[in-house]
Design a protein around this motif. Structure first.
Motif, PDB file in Angstrom:
ATOM      1  N   LYS B  53     -28.830  12.053  -0.627  1.00 54.90           N
ATOM      2  CA  LYS B  53     -29.426  10.608  -0.392  1.00 54.90           C
ATOM      3  C   LYS B  53     -29.644  10.427   0.812  1.00 54.90           C
ATOM      4  O   LYS B  53     -28.776  11.040   1.772  1.00 54.90           O
ATOM      5  N   GLN B  56     -27.804   4.546   3.680  1.00 56.38           N
ATOM      6  CA  GLN B  56     -28.427   3.161   3.626  1.00 56.38           C
ATOM      7  C   GLN B  56     -27.414   2.127   3.849  1.00 56.38           C
ATOM      8  O   GLN B  56     -26.271   2.327   3.610  1.00 56.38           O
ATOM      9  N   LEU B  61     -25.860   0.500  -2.392  1.00 55.44           N
ATOM     10  CA  LEU B  61     -25.303   1.276  -3.139  1.00 55.44           C
ATOM     11  C   LEU B  61     -24.887   0.979  -4.468  1.00 55.44           C
ATOM     12  O   LEU B  61     -24.901  -0.239  -4.923  1.00 55.44           O
ATOM     13  N   SER B  62     -24.975   1.795  -5.647  1.00 57.26           N
ATOM     14  CA  SER B  62     -24.422   1.296  -6.964  1.00 57.26           C
ATOM     15  C   SER B  62     -23.193   1.114  -7.111  1.00 57.26           C
ATOM     16  O   SER B  62     -22.326   1.141  -6.300  1.00 57.26           O
ATOM     17  N   GLY B  63     -22.732   0.182  -8.296  1.00 55.61           N
ATOM     18  CA  GLY B  63     -21.693  -0.415  -8.695  1.00 55.61           C
ATOM     19  C   GLY B  63     -20.374   0.581  -8.484  1.00 55.61           C
ATOM     20  O   GLY B  63     -19.288   0.702  -7.812  1.00 55.61           O
TER      21      GLY B  63
ATOM     22  N   LYS D  12     -37.279   1.507  -4.952  1.00 56.64           N
ATOM     23  CA  LYS D  12     -36.021   2.396  -4.948  1.00 56.64           C
ATOM     24  C   LYS D  12     -36.103   3.710  -5.107  1.00 56.64           C
ATOM     25  O   LYS D  12     -36.807   4.384  -4.454  1.00 56.64           O
ATOM     26  N   THR D  13     -35.134   4.111  -6.041  1.00 57.92           N
ATOM     27  CA  THR D  13     -35.050   5.591  -6.025  1.00 57.92           C
ATOM     28  C   THR D  13     -36.180   6.174  -7.146  1.00 57.92           C
ATOM     29  O   THR D  13     -36.204   7.244  -7.432  1.00 57.92           O
ATOM     30  N   ASN D  33     -23.067   7.216 -12.327  1.00 60.62           N
ATOM     31  CA  ASN D  33     -23.184   6.264 -11.306  1.00 60.62           C
ATOM     32  C   ASN D  33     -24.266   6.543 -10.171  1.00 60.62           C
ATOM     33  O   ASN D  33     -24.539   7.733  -9.738  1.00 60.62           O
ATOM     34  N   SER D  35     -27.599   6.659 -10.643  1.00 61.42           N
ATOM     35  CA  SER D  35     -28.752   7.255 -10.954  1.00 61.42           C
ATOM     36  C   SER D  35     -29.992   6.583 -10.991  1.00 61.42           C
ATOM     37  O   SER D  35     -31.308   6.950 -11.009  1.00 61.42           O
ATOM     38  N   LYS D  37     -30.138   3.054 -12.748  1.00 65.78           N
ATOM     39  CA  LYS D  37     -30.149   1.944 -13.863  1.00 65.78           C
ATOM     40  C   LYS D  37     -30.277   0.649 -13.328  1.00 65.78           C
ATOM     41  O   LYS D  37     -31.144  -0.080 -14.008  1.00 65.78           O
ATOM     42  N   ASN D  39     -31.308  -0.310 -10.522  1.00 67.95           N
ATOM     43  CA  ASN D  39     -32.576  -0.451  -9.681  1.00 67.95           C
ATOM     44  C   ASN D  39     -33.670  -0.831 -10.631  1.00 67.95           C
ATOM     45  O   ASN D  39     -34.772  -1.299 -10.345  1.00 67.95           O
ATOM     46  N   ARG D  57     -30.010  -6.831  -3.414  1.00 68.95           N
ATOM     47  CA  ARG D  57     -28.998  -6.060  -2.958  1.00 68.95           C
ATOM     48  C   ARG D  57     -29.555  -5.435  -1.624  1.00 68.95           C
ATOM     49  O   ARG D  57     -28.745  -4.484  -0.852  1.00 68.95           O
ATOM     50  N   ASP D  63     -36.563  -3.243   1.995  1.00 68.03           N
ATOM     51  CA  ASP D  63     -35.640  -2.400   1.399  1.00 68.03           C
ATOM     52  C   ASP D  63     -35.921  -1.819   0.082  1.00 68.03           C
ATOM     53  O   ASP D  63     -35.267  -0.979  -0.424  1.00 68.03           O
ATOM     54  N   VAL D  64     -36.820  -2.450  -0.697  1.00 64.81           N
ATOM     55  CA  VAL D  64     -37.148  -1.846  -2.120  1.00 64.81           C
ATOM     56  C   VAL D  64     -38.114  -0.671  -1.872  1.00 64.81           C
ATOM     57  O   VAL D  64     -38.380   0.091  -3.090  1.00 64.81           O
ATOM     58  N   GLY D  68     -36.702   7.539   1.143  1.00 62.09           N
ATOM     59  CA  GLY D  68     -36.556   9.056   1.554  1.00 62.09           C
ATOM     60  C   GLY D  68     -35.343   9.627   0.900  1.00 62.09           C
ATOM     61  O   GLY D  68     -34.394   8.770   0.520  1.00 62.09           O
ATOM     62  N   GLN D 143     -25.198  -6.781 -12.187  1.00 60.62           N
ATOM     63  CA  GLN D 143     -24.028  -6.118 -12.363  1.00 60.62           C
ATOM     64  C   GLN D 143     -22.806  -6.938 -11.412  1.00 60.62           C
ATOM     65  O   GLN D 143     -23.272  -7.460 -10.421  1.00 60.62           O
TER      66      GLN D 143
HETATM   67  N1  LIG Z   1     -35.220   2.185  -1.121  1.00 63.09           N
HETATM   68  C1  LIG Z   1     -34.371   2.864  -1.517  1.00 63.09           C
HETATM   69  N2  LIG Z   1     -34.604   4.086  -1.323  1.00 63.09           N
HETATM   70  C2  LIG Z   1     -33.911   5.168  -1.781  1.00 63.09           C
HETATM   71  N3  LIG Z   1     -32.789   4.940  -2.415  1.00 63.09           N
HETATM   72  C3  LIG Z   1     -32.575   3.840  -2.617  1.00 63.09           C
HETATM   73  C4  LIG Z   1     -33.136   2.805  -2.193  1.00 63.09           C
HETATM   74  N4  LIG Z   1     -32.664   1.401  -2.638  1.00 63.09           N
HETATM   75  C5  LIG Z   1     -31.484   1.939  -3.141  1.00 63.09           C
HETATM   76  N5  LIG Z   1     -31.349   3.171  -3.267  1.00 63.09           N
HETATM   77  C6  LIG Z   1     -30.251   3.947  -3.970  1.00 63.09           C
HETATM   78  O1  LIG Z   1     -30.111   3.539  -5.277  1.00 63.09           O
HETATM   79  C7  LIG Z   1     -28.778   4.119  -5.485  1.00 63.09           C
HETATM   80  C8  LIG Z   1     -28.310   2.916  -6.542  1.00 63.09           C
HETATM   81  O2  LIG Z   1     -28.744   3.044  -7.666  1.00 63.09           O
HETATM   82  P1  LIG Z   1     -28.252   1.857  -8.889  1.00 63.09           P
HETATM   83  O3  LIG Z   1     -27.612   0.836  -8.376  1.00 63.09           O
HETATM   84  O4  LIG Z   1     -29.652   1.876  -9.843  1.00 63.09           O
HETATM   85  O5  LIG Z   1     -27.252   2.939  -9.636  1.00 63.09           O
HETATM   86  P2  LIG Z   1     -26.661   2.731 -11.153  1.00 63.09           P
HETATM   87  O6  LIG Z   1     -27.396   3.898 -12.091  1.00 63.09           O
HETATM   88  O7  LIG Z   1     -26.850   1.200 -11.467  1.00 63.09           O
HETATM   89  O8  LIG Z   1     -25.152   3.018 -10.917  1.00 63.09           O
HETATM   90  P3  LIG Z   1     -23.885   2.394 -11.490  1.00 63.09           P
HETATM   91  O9  LIG Z   1     -23.640   2.893 -12.844  1.00 63.09           O
HETATM   92  O10 LIG Z   1     -22.874   3.023 -10.671  1.00 63.09           O
HETATM   93  O11 LIG Z   1     -23.909   1.032 -11.500  1.00 63.09           O
HETATM   94  C9  LIG Z   1     -27.906   3.948  -4.146  1.00 63.09           C
HETATM   95  O12 LIG Z   1     -27.605   5.447  -4.067  1.00 63.09           O
HETATM   96  C10 LIG Z   1     -29.018   3.672  -3.259  1.00 63.09           C
HETATM   97  O13 LIG Z   1     -28.669   4.176  -1.978  1.00 63.09           O
END
Ligand SMILES: Nc1ncnc2c1ncn2[C@@H]1O[C@H](COP(=O)(O)OP(=O)(O)OP(=O)(O)O)[C@@H](O)[C@H]1O
Ligand SMILES: Nc1ncnc2c1ncn2[C@@H]1O[C@H](COP(=O)(O)OP(=O)(O)OP(=O)(O)O)[C@@H](O)[C@H]1O
Ligand SMILES: [Mg+2]
Ligand SMILES: [Mg+2]
Lengths: 165, 165, 165, 165
Positions: B53, B56, B61-63, D12-13, D33, D35, D37, D39, D57, D63-64, D68, D143
């Motif tokens: 990744k 950023q 970041l995720s939880g 986002k992702t 974690n 992945s 969710k 987002n 966040r 930021d959304v 890359g 969360q």
């Molecule tokens: N604009 C963006 N471009 C690319 N990646 C992003 C962007 N915004 C957030 N991310 C990435 O998204 C990821 C977080 O995703 P998310 O919070 O959905 O995870 P999750 O599946 O909920 O995980 P967890 O189970 O840990 O809560 C982070 O690695 C973050 O860097």
């Protein structure tokens, strides 16, 4: 330095005399929600000198005294005793074994003892100075506190570096 | 002193890179002084890049990623300046199965020289501990503690349920 | 208007008592207006008593008890004024096995009239849903979604692991 | 009112075009974690009109947009489209089916569309007024947000009652 045991009576949900023995390595504390696991963590913080009731999830210093339940009356005192093996002399004291006792009464009066002898709170806190276990250190992570390490301001993080320096 | 602070800063930074890469199975980190000319007032910025990744803002970041990053940072302090005792209350709560495994391997390694008290609901973390304290509340409002020494073939989820009875 | 607010207050209070008792298997609750003479400025105090325990400050509740209490309060609003759609992101994270089961029964009941999107790592919560979206990151940094319709004998933890590959 | 589907691209992702179909009842979102969710939860909040980047966040409204990864360049735009079945006329609009689209570009320019026709942000927010899904409502729990329901001041809780009244 190793923790040998933790004894509690009248501390939060530990109304009855309870003893927890520690050995080397990892000890897991498990059980249902609300059973008292984090209260054990609070007892450790408290006996080592935590003075801020908010960091023990209370509003008043007497909130740690068993407040009663459906079937039991409130108690008048809370006591926690921590026994440490200091044969490697890590702690700032000459004793090879050291027992730290802290009590608080409903009146708000407090007692602090090291190996049975009355002392001040400061004497207890000083024992742990510079061990990584002191105030603001990095060796205690309370429930829901780990995220604060990252969400704190950049300036607040300096405290961790100063403790380690 | 200035030198002590810088030495700590560089030492912790090195450990942080290593431990983060171990917990995340890759990626990279950077600790940056916000005000290198004023070490008494400077903050420390934390910049991380999970594997594959982009780096950023920490807030995105995720939880689970935040919990793992914070854990890596705390263990960096422990690696730089060991503490005899570490308490962790449910730090594994937001971690998925793979991350819990890596977390458990890490504390096992540090437990050779450090006592850990780990409060957890997670079976994988429980399996890492040779000794458990089950906290129960048979009488409502009153905590009781049962000590278990864990036979090697025990199934943590069964014990967790037994504690709930 | 004053009447609408009071009607809502009483309605939500009733639901809160009922839902709290269901999630906690007993206990009692009280919602109290901090300033009954000024409904435009008043706050609402939340007082709860888990079964067998004394009513104490919310801050002293355990992590799981707080999550369950907050969930009961939110569902009281949903019971009073239903929403077509509810999103919950890992609200089950701090709950033990028995509490997750009661939580799951609750959302199943409300799902007759409400769409739920529940983000979770918990197998028991997963079992309540007939349909899953697995989010994966095969290409680092890029999310992909796989839809699963859950056969009745599926084992959630196996699917959770499959998603991790 | 039911949600029929959520479509994302560049959010986002979710760099690649992604479609998530909703049916009645409970849908679980699962995965490792980081992945993506939460987002998905952010995408829902965003398309329904969330203007505060901190509640997603981020620090900046851009930021959304997919920033890359190791192997992919950042994208120039983020788009989320929500399709709703309004045959029961719960929403403040005459349409039986309604599609809400929101876009943001690297320049900071934004577009909002209802059923393909350009509109203002306010028009989108107004659709959800008084449904329990509006701003400050009780139907979205992010969360780590559930605890805030209890830790908020008594006065802040009034907002929930006002939304339900
Ligand atoms: N604009 C963006 N471009 C690319 N990646 C992003 C962007 N915004 C957030 N991310 C990435 O998204 C990821 C977080 O995703 P998310 O919070 O959905 O995870 P999750 O599946 O909920 O995980 P967890 O189970 O840990 O809560 C982070 O690695 C973050 O860097
Ligand atoms: N002084 C006191 N007297 C009696 N009970 C108390 C006192 N202080 C706290 N409690 C009770 O202790 C309980 C919380 O215990 P604790 O936080 O240790 O639970 P836990 O085992 O960590 O649970 P979880 O798994 O949910 O985190 C609450 O029900 C609270 O009311
Ligand atoms: Mg706890
Ligand atoms: Mg998440």
């Amino acid at each position: 330095m190793q923790i040998k045991k933790l004894q509690l009576v009248g501390f939060k949900t530990f109304a009855d005399k309870t003893e927890i023995d520690f050995s080397e390595g990892i000890t897991a504390v498990v059980g249902p929600n609300g059973s008292g696991k984090s209260n054990i963590a609070d007892a450790l913080l408290w006996v080592m000198g935590e003075q801020n009731p908010r960091l023990l999830r209370g509003n008043d210093s007497r909130d740690v005294i068993f407040a009663g339940s459906d079937k039991r009356k409130p108690m008048g005192m809370s006591e926690v005793r921590l026994t440490l093996d200091n044969s490697d002399q890590t702690l700032a004291t000459d004793f090879k074994e050291i027992t730290i006792t802290r009590r608080i009464y409903r009146s708000g009066d407090s007692q602090y003892l090291i190996n049975g002898g009355a002392c001040r709170m400061k004497d207890i806190v000083d024992i742990f100075l510079d061990t990584g276990m002191g105030k603001g250190a990095y060796s205690f992570v309370s429930q829901n506190e780990i995220d604060a390490v990252l969400s704190s301001k950049a300036e607040d993080r300096r405290e961790l570096f100063e403790e380690a320096a | 002193t200035r030198d002590a602070f810088m030495q700590t800063f560089y030492g912790v930074s090195d450990h942080f890179s290593r431990i983060f890469q171990r917990l995340f199975n890759g990626g990279s980190t950077k600790l940056v002084l916000t005000n290198p000319d004023d070490l008494l007032e400077t903050g420390i910025d934390v910049i991380v890049q999970p594997p594959g990744k982009k780096a950023q803002s920490l807030s995105l970041l995720s939880g689970g990623e935040r919990a793992l990053t914070a854990t890596a940072l705390l263990f960096s302090f422990l690696a730089y300046k060991p503490s005899p005792f570490v308490l962790m209350d449910e730090v594994d709560a937001p971690l998925d199965g793979a991350n819990v495994e890596r977390f458990v391997q890490l504390i096992k390694e540090y437990s050779d020289n450090t006592q850990f008290l780990v409060i957890t609901h997670n079976p994988a973390t429980m399996e890492a501990a040779p000794r458990w304290y089950g906290v129960t509340m048979h009488d409502p409002g009153i905590s009781k503690v049962l000590a278990y020494t864990v036979p090697s073939e025990s199934i943590p989820s069964e014990i967790d349920e037994a504690i709930q009875l």
